[in-house]
Design an enzyme around this catalytic site. Structure first.
Site, PDB file in Angstrom:
ATOM      1  N   ASN A  67      -1.510  -0.067   7.355  1.00  0.00           N
ATOM      2  CA  ASN A  67      -1.196  -1.966   7.815  1.00  0.00           C
ATOM      3  C   ASN A  67      -0.230  -2.395   6.393  1.00  0.00           C
ATOM      4  O   ASN A  67       0.182  -3.382   6.470  1.00  0.00           O
ATOM      5  CB  ASN A  67      -2.549  -2.651   8.155  1.00  0.00           C
ATOM      6  CG  ASN A  67      -3.025  -3.386   6.639  1.00  0.00           C
ATOM      7  OD1 ASN A  67      -2.866  -2.596   6.042  1.00  0.00           O
ATOM      8  ND2 ASN A  67      -4.272  -4.087   7.520  1.00  0.00           N
TER       9      ASN A  67
ATOM     10  N   TYR B  64     -12.257  -2.554  -3.264  1.00  0.00           N
ATOM     11  CA  TYR B  64     -12.688  -3.014  -1.949  1.00  0.00           C
ATOM     12  C   TYR B  64     -14.159  -3.266  -1.491  1.00  0.00           C
ATOM     13  O   TYR B  64     -14.799  -2.675  -0.374  1.00  0.00           O
ATOM     14  CB  TYR B  64     -12.199  -2.186  -0.757  1.00  0.00           C
ATOM     15  CG  TYR B  64     -11.075  -2.028  -0.476  1.00  0.00           C
ATOM     16  CD1 TYR B  64     -10.581  -3.425  -0.240  1.00  0.00           C
ATOM     17  CD2 TYR B  64     -10.326  -0.797  -0.428  1.00  0.00           C
ATOM     18  CE1 TYR B  64      -9.272  -3.179   0.840  1.00  0.00           C
ATOM     19  CE2 TYR B  64      -8.344  -0.988  -0.393  1.00  0.00           C
ATOM     20  CZ  TYR B  64      -7.986  -2.486   0.845  1.00  0.00           C
ATOM     21  OH  TYR B  64      -6.440  -2.166   0.922  1.00  0.00           O
TER      22      TYR B  64
ATOM     23  N   HIS C  66      -2.106  -5.612   1.677  1.00  0.00           N
ATOM     24  CA  HIS C  66      -2.617  -6.383   1.345  1.00  0.00           C
ATOM     25  C   HIS C  66      -2.632  -7.969   0.925  1.00  0.00           C
ATOM     26  O   HIS C  66      -1.550  -7.758  -0.224  1.00  0.00           O
ATOM     27  CB  HIS C  66      -3.727  -6.169   0.477  1.00  0.00           C
ATOM     28  CG  HIS C  66      -5.280  -6.403  -0.217  1.00  0.00           C
ATOM     29  ND1 HIS C  66      -5.937  -6.787   0.459  1.00  0.00           N
ATOM     30  CD2 HIS C  66      -4.729  -7.109  -1.212  1.00  0.00           C
ATOM     31  CE1 HIS C  66      -7.188  -7.724  -0.150  1.00  0.00           C
ATOM     32  NE2 HIS C  66      -6.368  -7.635  -1.119  1.00  0.00           N
TER      33      HIS C  66
ATOM     34  N   GLU D 253      -9.094 -10.469  -7.265  1.00  0.00           N
ATOM     35  CA  GLU D 253      -8.387  -9.422  -7.400  1.00  0.00           C
ATOM     36  C   GLU D 253      -7.736  -9.995  -8.725  1.00  0.00           C
ATOM     37  O   GLU D 253      -6.891  -9.116  -9.267  1.00  0.00           O
ATOM     38  CB  GLU D 253      -8.333  -9.928  -5.929  1.00  0.00           C
ATOM     39  CG  GLU D 253      -8.783  -8.956  -5.541  1.00  0.00           C
ATOM     40  CD  GLU D 253      -8.386  -9.352  -3.576  1.00  0.00           C
ATOM     41  OE1 GLU D 253      -7.219 -10.054  -3.149  1.00  0.00           O
ATOM     42  OE2 GLU D 253      -8.829  -9.277  -2.473  1.00  0.00           O
TER      43      GLU D 253
ATOM     44  N   LYS E  83       0.885  -1.135   0.192  1.00  0.00           N
ATOM     45  CA  LYS E  83      -0.077   0.014   0.258  1.00  0.00           C
ATOM     46  C   LYS E  83       0.783   1.520   0.241  1.00  0.00           C
ATOM     47  O   LYS E  83       2.055   1.213   0.111  1.00  0.00           O
ATOM     48  CB  LYS E  83      -0.915   0.103   1.467  1.00  0.00           C
ATOM     49  CG  LYS E  83      -1.668  -0.943   1.493  1.00  0.00           C
ATOM     50  CD  LYS E  83      -2.614  -1.283   2.610  1.00  0.00           C
ATOM     51  CE  LYS E  83      -3.381  -2.675   2.677  1.00  0.00           C
ATOM     52  NZ  LYS E  83      -4.543  -2.722   3.567  1.00  0.00           N
TER      53      LYS E  83
HETATM   54  P1  CMP Z   1      -6.879  -5.281   3.706  1.00  0.00           P
HETATM   55  O1  CMP Z   1      -6.459  -6.782   3.878  1.00  0.00           O
HETATM   56  O2  CMP Z   1      -6.390  -4.012   2.560  1.00  0.00           O
HETATM   57  O3  CMP Z   1      -8.640  -5.303   3.333  1.00  0.00           O
HETATM   58  C1  CMP Z   1      -8.894  -4.375   3.779  1.00  0.00           C
HETATM   59  C2  CMP Z   1      -8.188  -2.552   4.596  1.00  0.00           C
HETATM   60  O4  CMP Z   1      -9.262  -1.919   5.497  1.00  0.00           O
HETATM   61  C3  CMP Z   1      -7.440  -3.622   5.854  1.00  0.00           C
HETATM   62  O5  CMP Z   1      -6.353  -4.074   5.354  1.00  0.00           O
HETATM   63  C4  CMP Z   1      -6.986  -2.232   6.502  1.00  0.00           C
HETATM   64  O6  CMP Z   1      -5.650  -1.958   5.920  1.00  0.00           O
HETATM   65  C5  CMP Z   1      -8.610  -1.414   6.738  1.00  0.00           C
HETATM   66  N1  CMP Z   1      -8.991  -0.908   7.363  1.00  0.00           N
HETATM   67  C6  CMP Z   1      -9.411   0.366   7.808  1.00  0.00           C
HETATM   68  N2  CMP Z   1      -9.290   0.423   8.866  1.00  0.00           N
HETATM   69  C7  CMP Z   1     -10.017  -0.784   9.958  1.00  0.00           C
HETATM   70  C8  CMP Z   1     -11.014  -1.475  10.395  1.00  0.00           C
HETATM   71  N3  CMP Z   1     -12.037  -0.325  10.867  1.00  0.00           N
HETATM   72  N4  CMP Z   1     -11.380  -2.413  10.548  1.00  0.00           N
HETATM   73  C9  CMP Z   1     -11.016  -3.408   9.536  1.00  0.00           C
HETATM   74  N5  CMP Z   1     -10.050  -2.922   8.510  1.00  0.00           N
HETATM   75  C10 CMP Z   1      -9.994  -1.688   8.335  1.00  0.00           C
END
Ligand code: CMP
Length: 143
Positions: free
Chosen positions: A112, A49, A115, A126, A9
């Site tokens: 984070n 998403y 992904h 995806e 990311k």
């Molecule tokens: P990802 O695996 O990319 O899939 C969905 C993303 O939403 C997740 O990683 C997080 O980076 C993001 N995200 C942001 N806020 C939240 C939250 N409160 N709970 C879950 N995912 C979140």
């Protein structure tokens, strides 16, 4: 043999973590079959998403993923989806074990770093969305 979609990311790209992250997967033995550095459009972010469309964080998530470049790639190998998920660590870095990518490089769930597809169905969806079958290379990787 399995394939999975992975994306470093914008926080990971801006912090210069692409090489380190890719190196971990390559050393583990997963084969890189496609990869590109790209600026994500709002349309692609919303499609990627889509399952989170109703969540309160959806707007912030789309804004973040379109805020800077991402490095998107596809890895292939036995149990690639599970292996990548294990190496990434828990979605919330607060719960991610040291030694995992999120456990080593991230602190909060909104940034984070990475992904990865969470199931065979997500991986197929995806990979089709970001690359398409024709973009995947086929070659032998001696282990
Ligand atoms: P990802 O695996 O990319 O899939 C969905 C993303 O939403 C997740 O990683 C997080 O980076 C993001 N995200 C942001 N806020 C939240 C939250 N409160 N709970 C879950 N995912 C979140």
């Amino acid at each position: 043999m399995e394939r999975t979609f992975v994306m470093v990311k914008p926080d990971g790209v801006l912090r210069g973590l692409v090489g380190e992250i890719l190196a971990r997967f390559e050393r583990r033995g997963l084969k890189l079959v496609a990869g590109k550095l790209m600026q994500v459009t709002r349309e692609l972010a919303e499609a990627h998403y889509a399952e989170h469309r109703e969540k309160p964080f959806f707007g912030d998530l789309v804004a973040f993923i379109t805020s800077g470049p991402v490095f998107a790639f596809v890895l292939e190998g036995p149990n690639a989806i599970g292996v990548v998920r294990e190496m990434m660590g828990k979605t919330n870095p607060k719960e991610a074990a040291p030694g995992t990518i999120r456990g080593d490089f991230a602190l909060t769930i909104d940034k984070n770093v990475i992904h990865g597809s969470d199931s065979p169905e997500s991986a197929a969806r995806e990979i089709a969305l970001w690359f398409g079958e024709e973009a995947l290379l086929s070659y032998d990787r001696p282990v």
